[in-house]
Design an enzyme around this catalytic site. Structure first.
Site, PDB file in Angstrom:
ATOM      1  N   SER A  15       0.832  -1.206   0.000  1.00  0.00           N
ATOM      2  CA  SER A  15       0.000   0.000   0.000  1.00  0.00           C
ATOM      3  C   SER A  15       0.865   1.254   0.000  1.00  0.00           C
ATOM      4  O   SER A  15       2.024   1.219   0.424  1.00  0.00           O
ATOM      5  CB  SER A  15      -0.939  -0.006   1.209  1.00  0.00           C
ATOM      6  OG  SER A  15      -0.219  -0.239   2.393  1.00  0.00           O
ATOM      7  N   GLU A  17       1.045   5.526   0.796  1.00  0.00           N
ATOM      8  CA  GLU A  17       0.447   6.656   1.530  1.00  0.00           C
ATOM      9  C   GLU A  17       0.802   7.975   0.856  1.00  0.00           C
ATOM     10  O   GLU A  17       1.939   8.199   0.476  1.00  0.00           O
ATOM     11  CB  GLU A  17       0.969   6.635   2.969  1.00  0.00           C
ATOM     12  CG  GLU A  17       0.374   7.743   3.819  1.00  0.00           C
ATOM     13  CD  GLU A  17       0.741   7.598   5.283  1.00  0.00           C
ATOM     14  OE1 GLU A  17       0.545   6.510   5.852  1.00  0.00           O
ATOM     15  OE2 GLU A  17       1.238   8.579   5.852  1.00  0.00           O
ATOM     16  N   ASP A 109      -0.665  14.895  16.097  1.00  0.00           N
ATOM     17  CA  ASP A 109       0.455  15.458  16.863  1.00  0.00           C
ATOM     18  C   ASP A 109       0.042  16.723  17.600  1.00  0.00           C
ATOM     19  O   ASP A 109      -0.873  17.423  17.173  1.00  0.00           O
ATOM     20  CB  ASP A 109       1.608  15.786  15.910  1.00  0.00           C
ATOM     21  CG  ASP A 109       2.379  14.534  15.546  1.00  0.00           C
ATOM     22  OD1 ASP A 109       2.530  13.658  16.418  1.00  0.00           O
ATOM     23  OD2 ASP A 109       2.809  14.429  14.382  1.00  0.00           O
ATOM     24  N   PHE A 221      10.642  11.783  13.757  1.00  0.00           N
ATOM     25  CA  PHE A 221       9.560  10.794  13.814  1.00  0.00           C
ATOM     26  C   PHE A 221       9.874   9.701  14.836  1.00  0.00           C
ATOM     27  O   PHE A 221       9.077   8.801  15.044  1.00  0.00           O
ATOM     28  CB  PHE A 221       9.368  10.113  12.451  1.00  0.00           C
ATOM     29  CG  PHE A 221       8.739  10.983  11.406  1.00  0.00           C
ATOM     30  CD1 PHE A 221       7.436  11.439  11.563  1.00  0.00           C
ATOM     31  CD2 PHE A 221       9.427  11.344  10.269  1.00  0.00           C
ATOM     32  CE1 PHE A 221       6.840  12.232  10.588  1.00  0.00           C
ATOM     33  CE2 PHE A 221       8.848  12.143   9.293  1.00  0.00           C
ATOM     34  CZ  PHE A 221       7.550  12.587   9.455  1.00  0.00           C
ATOM     35  N   HIS A 266       3.624  -1.035   3.873  1.00  0.00           N
ATOM     36  CA  HIS A 266       2.950   0.253   3.652  1.00  0.00           C
ATOM     37  C   HIS A 266       4.037   1.298   3.385  1.00  0.00           C
ATOM     38  O   HIS A 266       4.893   1.534   4.242  1.00  0.00           O
ATOM     39  CB  HIS A 266       2.138   0.632   4.896  1.00  0.00           C
ATOM     40  CG  HIS A 266       1.335   1.888   4.733  1.00  0.00           C
ATOM     41  ND1 HIS A 266       0.210   1.956   3.926  1.00  0.00           N
ATOM     42  CD2 HIS A 266       1.478   3.131   5.265  1.00  0.00           C
ATOM     43  CE1 HIS A 266      -0.299   3.181   3.983  1.00  0.00           C
ATOM     44  NE2 HIS A 266       0.462   3.912   4.779  1.00  0.00           N
TER      45      HIS A 266
HETATM   46  P1  FAD Z   1      -1.952   7.464  20.571  1.00  0.00           P
HETATM   47  O1  FAD Z   1      -2.095   6.007  20.453  1.00  0.00           O
HETATM   48  O2  FAD Z   1      -3.131   8.249  21.000  1.00  0.00           O
HETATM   49  O3  FAD Z   1      -0.714   7.744  21.563  1.00  0.00           O
HETATM   50  C1  FAD Z   1      -0.151   9.044  21.679  1.00  0.00           C
HETATM   51  C2  FAD Z   1       0.683   9.078  22.950  1.00  0.00           C
HETATM   52  O4  FAD Z   1      -0.178   8.965  24.088  1.00  0.00           O
HETATM   53  C3  FAD Z   1       1.669   7.916  23.055  1.00  0.00           C
HETATM   54  O5  FAD Z   1       2.827   8.402  23.696  1.00  0.00           O
HETATM   55  C4  FAD Z   1       0.943   6.891  23.934  1.00  0.00           C
HETATM   56  O6  FAD Z   1       1.846   6.065  24.673  1.00  0.00           O
HETATM   57  C5  FAD Z   1       0.147   7.814  24.865  1.00  0.00           C
HETATM   58  N1  FAD Z   1      -1.140   7.223  25.278  1.00  0.00           N
HETATM   59  C6  FAD Z   1      -2.034   6.548  24.522  1.00  0.00           C
HETATM   60  N2  FAD Z   1      -3.112   6.204  25.242  1.00  0.00           N
HETATM   61  C7  FAD Z   1      -2.905   6.693  26.505  1.00  0.00           C
HETATM   62  C8  FAD Z   1      -3.676   6.674  27.694  1.00  0.00           C
HETATM   63  N3  FAD Z   1      -4.880   6.097  27.747  1.00  0.00           N
HETATM   64  N4  FAD Z   1      -3.155   7.285  28.796  1.00  0.00           N
HETATM   65  C9  FAD Z   1      -1.931   7.914  28.758  1.00  0.00           C
HETATM   66  N5  FAD Z   1      -1.165   7.949  27.648  1.00  0.00           N
HETATM   67  C10 FAD Z   1      -1.647   7.352  26.524  1.00  0.00           C
HETATM   68  N6  FAD Z   1      -0.634  12.354  11.941  1.00  0.00           N
HETATM   69  C11 FAD Z   1      -1.475  13.220  11.342  1.00  0.00           C
HETATM   70  O7  FAD Z   1      -1.633  14.358  11.794  1.00  0.00           O
HETATM   71  N7  FAD Z   1      -2.164  12.862  10.211  1.00  0.00           N
HETATM   72  C12 FAD Z   1      -2.054  11.632   9.655  1.00  0.00           C
HETATM   73  O8  FAD Z   1      -2.700  11.336   8.654  1.00  0.00           O
HETATM   74  C13 FAD Z   1      -1.179  10.694  10.283  1.00  0.00           C
HETATM   75  N8  FAD Z   1      -1.037   9.435   9.779  1.00  0.00           N
HETATM   76  C14 FAD Z   1      -0.271   8.520  10.464  1.00  0.00           C
HETATM   77  C15 FAD Z   1      -0.223   7.204   9.991  1.00  0.00           C
HETATM   78  C16 FAD Z   1       0.523   6.245  10.678  1.00  0.00           C
HETATM   79  C17 FAD Z   1       0.562   4.832  10.175  1.00  0.00           C
HETATM   80  C18 FAD Z   1       1.242   6.617  11.856  1.00  0.00           C
HETATM   81  C19 FAD Z   1       2.052   5.587  12.582  1.00  0.00           C
HETATM   82  C20 FAD Z   1       1.200   7.924  12.316  1.00  0.00           C
HETATM   83  C21 FAD Z   1       0.445   8.885  11.634  1.00  0.00           C
HETATM   84  N9  FAD Z   1       0.350  10.211  12.066  1.00  0.00           N
HETATM   85  C22 FAD Z   1      -0.484  11.101  11.443  1.00  0.00           C
HETATM   86  C23 FAD Z   1       1.122  10.645  13.240  1.00  0.00           C
HETATM   87  C24 FAD Z   1       0.319  10.478  14.546  1.00  0.00           C
HETATM   88  O9  FAD Z   1      -0.819  11.306  14.540  1.00  0.00           O
HETATM   89  C25 FAD Z   1       1.252  10.871  15.691  1.00  0.00           C
HETATM   90  O10 FAD Z   1       2.297   9.952  15.781  1.00  0.00           O
HETATM   91  C26 FAD Z   1       0.556  11.077  17.013  1.00  0.00           C
HETATM   92  O11 FAD Z   1       1.493  11.716  17.880  1.00  0.00           O
HETATM   93  C27 FAD Z   1       0.096   9.789  17.689  1.00  0.00           C
HETATM   94  O12 FAD Z   1      -1.099   9.323  17.203  1.00  0.00           O
HETATM   95  P2  FAD Z   1      -1.641   7.880  17.691  1.00  0.00           P
HETATM   96  O13 FAD Z   1      -3.097   7.770  17.432  1.00  0.00           O
HETATM   97  O14 FAD Z   1      -0.779   6.802  17.153  1.00  0.00           O
HETATM   98  O15 FAD Z   1      -1.353   8.056  19.256  1.00  0.00           O
END
Ligand code: FAD
Length: 288
Positions: A15, A17, A109, A221, A266
């Site tokens: 895939s 992106e 982020d 990253f 990916h």
């Molecule tokens: P989460 O899983 O929410 O985690 C974020 C942080 O919070 C981590 O340090 C985790 O350990 C901590 N955490 C999670 N749950 C809890 C909890 N319950 N209590 C306390 N701490 C917690 N960004 C964009 O803006 N747009 C995109 O389209 C985009 N695409 C992406 C695609 C992929 C495949 C990846 C891997 C990343 C992408 N990102 C994108 C980046 C992503 O948004 C950032 O890395 C962001 O900081 C984390 O998102 P997440 O949903 O993975 O984080």
């Protein structure tokens, strides 16, 4: 096509992106890139979701247009940044109406210059909460992807805690995970083993980005640059040489990943086709 169904097939997925371009000319260029990559028969493509502004609408327009005009399965990324539940629901309705079946659901982020993420008013603070929100709304039936971090998410200080947080995504019903980019396969293999030990059984697709000359950006990253790769890039005389090193590295990386049975690859394409096309063509014997 739901990506989770495709991931159960023996043949690994491949895939690509993309990100939403900022100008109409950029959109035309993106469709040229997609046309060039179409011959590689991607299992699906995805379009990222911006931190704010007009490119967010463009993500929705692009995925529906890609799916309708090219027939390639297109996944929309969606983040919690700046959105209330009400707004997220409206976006989900638009995606469903556009025929989109797959969403990469993420937190997003923190804004530039800040290291902490502010939970939006009546919104969500973690990717797992967004996944749960989408999955528990009976109006929707999306296949959901989530992000994961073999070298630990940059805001987290412990691999164990990061994994416990990832388990929340699995418990919320995420269908598959895609990793942050990495250059050291061992980090991926160790991470997958730890995730499985923690009870996370969904497919974990490695995210691959051919190295560019901007090593600092890659490190932001959270990707560790192996010494061998850093030395080669630093000694390269020009951009052409760097591209060649990056393509060679990613090809070797992907070959080992495929030989060890990953569910798919990916590619973070940066909206360009050349490097990704060369790597995929180098792997034809394994990708089919
Ligand atoms: P989460 O899983 O929410 O985690 C974020 C942080 O919070 C981590 O340090 C985790 O350990 C901590 N955490 C999670 N749950 C809890 C909890 N319950 N209590 C306390 N701490 C917690 N960004 C964009 O803006 N747009 C995109 O389209 C985009 N695409 C992406 C695609 C992929 C495949 C990846 C891997 C990343 C992408 N990102 C994108 C980046 C992503 O948004 C950032 O890395 C962001 O900081 C984390 O998102 P997440 O949903 O993975 O984080």
């Amino acid at each position: 096509m739901r990506i989770r169904d495709r991931l159960t097939q023996e043949q690994p997925t491949c895939s690509f992106e993309f990100f939403p371009p900022k100008s109409p000319a950029g959109v035309d260029a993106l469709f040229t890139t997609i046309a060039e990559l179409r011959d590689l028969a991607p299992s699906f493509v995805s379009v990222t979701y911006g931190a704010g502004g007009s490119t967010r609408d463009l993500t929705i327009d692009l995925v529906t247009r890609i799916k309708r005009e090219t027939g390639i399965e297109a996944m929309a990324h969606l983040t919690c940044v700046g959105h209330s539940r009400h707004e997220l629901r409206a976006i989900l309705e638009r995606l469903a109406a556009g025929g989109i079946e797959n969403i990469m659901a993420l937190r997003g982020d923190p804004p530039k210059g800040s290291t902490t993420f502010e939970r939006p008013v009546d919104g969500f603070g973690y990717g797992s909460e967004l996944i749960d929100f989408i999955n528990t709304d009976s109006a929707f039936d999306f296949c959901l992807g989530g992000g994961c971090y073999p070298e630990i998410h940059i805001e987290c200080d412990s691999a164990e805690r990061d994994l416990a947080h990832l388990k929340l995504k699995a418990d919320a019903g995420v269908d598959f995970l895609v990793t942050q980019l990495f250059f050291d396969n061992q980090a991926y293999f160790d991470f997958v083993a730890a995730a499985q030990d923690a009870g996370i059984s969904v497919p974990i697709v490695p995210g691959i980005m051919p190295v560019t000359n901007n090593l600092e950006r890659l490190e932001r990253f959270g990707a560790k640059i192996p010494d061998e790769l850093r030395t080669a890039i630093t000694a390269a005389p020009n951009e052409e040489a760097i591209a060649e090193i990056g393509i060679g590295w990613s090809t070797r990386q992907c070959r080992e990943l495929l030989e060890r049975g990953v569910p798919g690859l990916h590619f973070y394409t940066l909206n360009k086709s050349t490097a990704t096309a060369q790597i995929v063509n180098n792997l034809r014997d394994l990708l089919g």
